[in-house]
Design a protein around this motif. Structure first.
Motif, PDB file in Angstrom:
ATOM      1  N   GLU A  36       0.796  -1.226   0.000  1.00  0.00           N
ATOM      2  CA  GLU A  36       0.000   0.000   0.000  1.00  0.00           C
ATOM      3  C   GLU A  36       0.830   1.278   0.000  1.00  0.00           C
ATOM      4  OE1 GLU A  36      -3.944   1.877   2.206  1.00  0.00           O
ATOM      5  OE2 GLU A  36      -2.972   0.091   3.021  1.00  0.00           O
ATOM      6  N   ARG A  76      -3.052   4.075  -5.835  1.00  0.00           N
ATOM      7  CA  ARG A  76      -4.313   3.507  -5.371  1.00  0.00           C
ATOM      8  C   ARG A  76      -4.973   2.636  -6.445  1.00  0.00           C
ATOM      9  NH1 ARG A  76      -7.157   5.538  -0.869  1.00  0.00           N
ATOM     10  NH2 ARG A  76      -5.993   7.070   0.333  1.00  0.00           N
ATOM     11  N   LEU A  98      -3.264  -0.678  -6.434  1.00  0.00           N
ATOM     12  CA  LEU A  98      -3.674  -1.446  -5.263  1.00  0.00           C
ATOM     13  C   LEU A  98      -5.091  -1.996  -5.444  1.00  0.00           C
ATOM     14  CD1 LEU A  98      -2.424  -2.107  -2.437  1.00  0.00           C
ATOM     15  CD2 LEU A  98      -3.897  -0.309  -1.533  1.00  0.00           C
ATOM     16  N   TYR A  99      -5.974  -1.176  -6.035  1.00  0.00           N
ATOM     17  CA  TYR A  99      -7.344  -1.618  -6.295  1.00  0.00           C
ATOM     18  C   TYR A  99      -7.356  -2.835  -7.209  1.00  0.00           C
ATOM     19  CZ  TYR A  99     -12.084  -1.639  -8.205  1.00  0.00           C
ATOM     20  OH  TYR A  99     -13.334  -2.028  -8.619  1.00  0.00           O
ATOM     21  N   PRO A 144      -8.851  11.928  -1.616  1.00  0.00           N
ATOM     22  CA  PRO A 144      -8.567  10.552  -1.180  1.00  0.00           C
ATOM     23  C   PRO A 144      -9.255  10.175   0.126  1.00  0.00           C
ATOM     24  CG  PRO A 144      -6.678  11.978  -0.770  1.00  0.00           C
ATOM     25  CD  PRO A 144      -7.654  12.781  -1.591  1.00  0.00           C
ATOM     26  N   PRO A 175      -9.522   9.372  -5.019  1.00  0.00           N
ATOM     27  CA  PRO A 175      -8.219   9.961  -5.322  1.00  0.00           C
ATOM     28  C   PRO A 175      -8.044  10.143  -6.828  1.00  0.00           C
ATOM     29  CG  PRO A 175      -7.984   7.616  -4.966  1.00  0.00           C
ATOM     30  CD  PRO A 175      -9.426   7.947  -4.667  1.00  0.00           C
ATOM     31  N   LYS A 223      -2.559  12.761  -7.820  1.00  0.00           N
ATOM     32  CA  LYS A 223      -2.904  13.504  -6.608  1.00  0.00           C
ATOM     33  C   LYS A 223      -3.265  14.956  -6.945  1.00  0.00           C
ATOM     34  CE  LYS A 223      -0.084  10.319  -3.917  1.00  0.00           C
ATOM     35  NZ  LYS A 223       1.032  10.146  -2.964  1.00  0.00           N
TER      36      LYS A 223
END
Length: 332
Positions: free
Chosen positions: A19, A24, A27-28, A174, A179, A183
């Motif tokens: 993580e 993100r 990771l998803y 986020p 998110p 960023k």
């Protein structure tokens, strides 16, 4: 003594370790595939990850092959191989197990990775005539017009759309589940054509579900359950880019009534079906074909010019030459 972990425990430990180091979205994707994997292990009565061998990985691959298309299968097995290497590094499975996995490259010659502007217009015309202004219509139109990432589309709230000024705002949030890829650097205002605003207006007026998400925010794109999900958008794009959907014909010599790709869950198995990321690539190529400056296109779609040239500009050298000829007014 080797520590014993269930497949679910091992996957969750892996995700916690990854993580801090990955985006993100990455990771998803890993979490989504590994959830399917541990649930498959449970269905096969595999109690501990330590008992996994090459046969189990091969059987899992065969099962996934029945559910997803070639490109998705490749992406999923690549994730599983990365996870298997992590298992090896922790001494939970035999060394060399990951290297023995079959992760065949998809046959790129057999399927499309983008659509051209003529095809996009065919799809838009079909949607306008038969599905106006459904979620599928507005999602396809919006992604084609803006070239946005799927995550950016999901991040837009109702208040971020400014119909009178013809633009949408993008914000990195986020802490409330949306998110952006880069960023705060991805935050921007994106201009919209009048035709796109018109579809959005009619969608909001007649077809949008008036709901909030889990953080009491009011999304622009919704289902009955709340903010539209990644998988829901993927399904819509996979489905509407099948030629049998918008032309009622199949260019692949398949019998439509018997083709497995005509089902909702297996739409990605159509060689002509594309994913949201492919639609983004298609949009970028179209904007470049139209002669828009690379710097302006890059700003619009949140890319560096270098990345756009390396991974998104799919024009052939002949197409680039002809565009330069038109731009400089050369006849020969």
């Amino acid at each position: 003594m080797t520590r014993k972990l269930t497949p679910k425990e091992a996957a969750q430990r892996y995700l916690r370790e990854r993580e801090p180091d990955v985006a993100r979205a990455t990771l998803y994707n890993h979490r989504s595939l590994l959830k399917q994997w541990w649930q498959w292990c449970e269905s096969q009565d595999i109690e501990y990850v330590n008992d996994i061998d090459g046969f189990d990985l091969a059987y899992f691959r065969l099962d996934r092959q029945m559910e997803v298309g070639e490109v998705t299968l490749y992406n999923q097995m690549t994730v599983l191989r990365v996870f298997t290497r992590w298992l090896q590094s922790r001494g939970l499975v035999a060394n060399g197990l990951a290297d023995g996995m079959v992760v065949a490259q998809p046959d790129d010659a057999s399927r499309n990775t983008k659509i051209d502007s003529i095809t996009a217009q065919q799809i838009l015309s079909y949607l306008e005539k038969y599905e106006y202004p459904s979620l599928r219509h507005v999602v396809f139109a919006f992604l084609w017009h803006t070239g946005m990432r799927l995550g950016a589309l999901r991040a837009i709230d109702l208040k971020d759309f400014h119909p009178k000024e013809h633009y949408v705002e993008l914000h990195h949030r986020p802490e409330t589940g949306t998110p952006l890829k880069n960023k705060e650097y991805s935050e921007r205002e994106v201009n919209l054509a009048l035709w796109c605003c018109s579809i959005l207006d009619d969608y909001i007026e007649g077809r949008r579900h008036d709901v909030t998400d889990n953080y009491d925010r009011t999304p622009l794109f919704t289902t009955e359950q709340g903010r539209v999900s990644h998988s829901n958008v993927r399904d819509h794009i996979n489905q509407i880019t099948r030629p049998c959907d918008y032309t009622r014909e199949c260019p692949h010599d398949r019998e439509i009534t018997n083709c497995e790709a005509t089902t909702r869950l297996h739409a990605a198995r159509c060689p002509s079906s594309i994913a949201p990321h492919d639609l983004r690539r298609s949009s970028v190529t179209y904007l470049l074909d139209e002669g828009h400056r690379k710097e302006l296109v890059a700003d619009r779609v949140d890319l560096s010019v270098r990345t756009m040239e390396e991974h998104y500009d799919k024009r052939s050298e002949a197409e680039k030459r002809k565009l330069r000829r038109d731009e400089f007014g050369m006849d020969g």
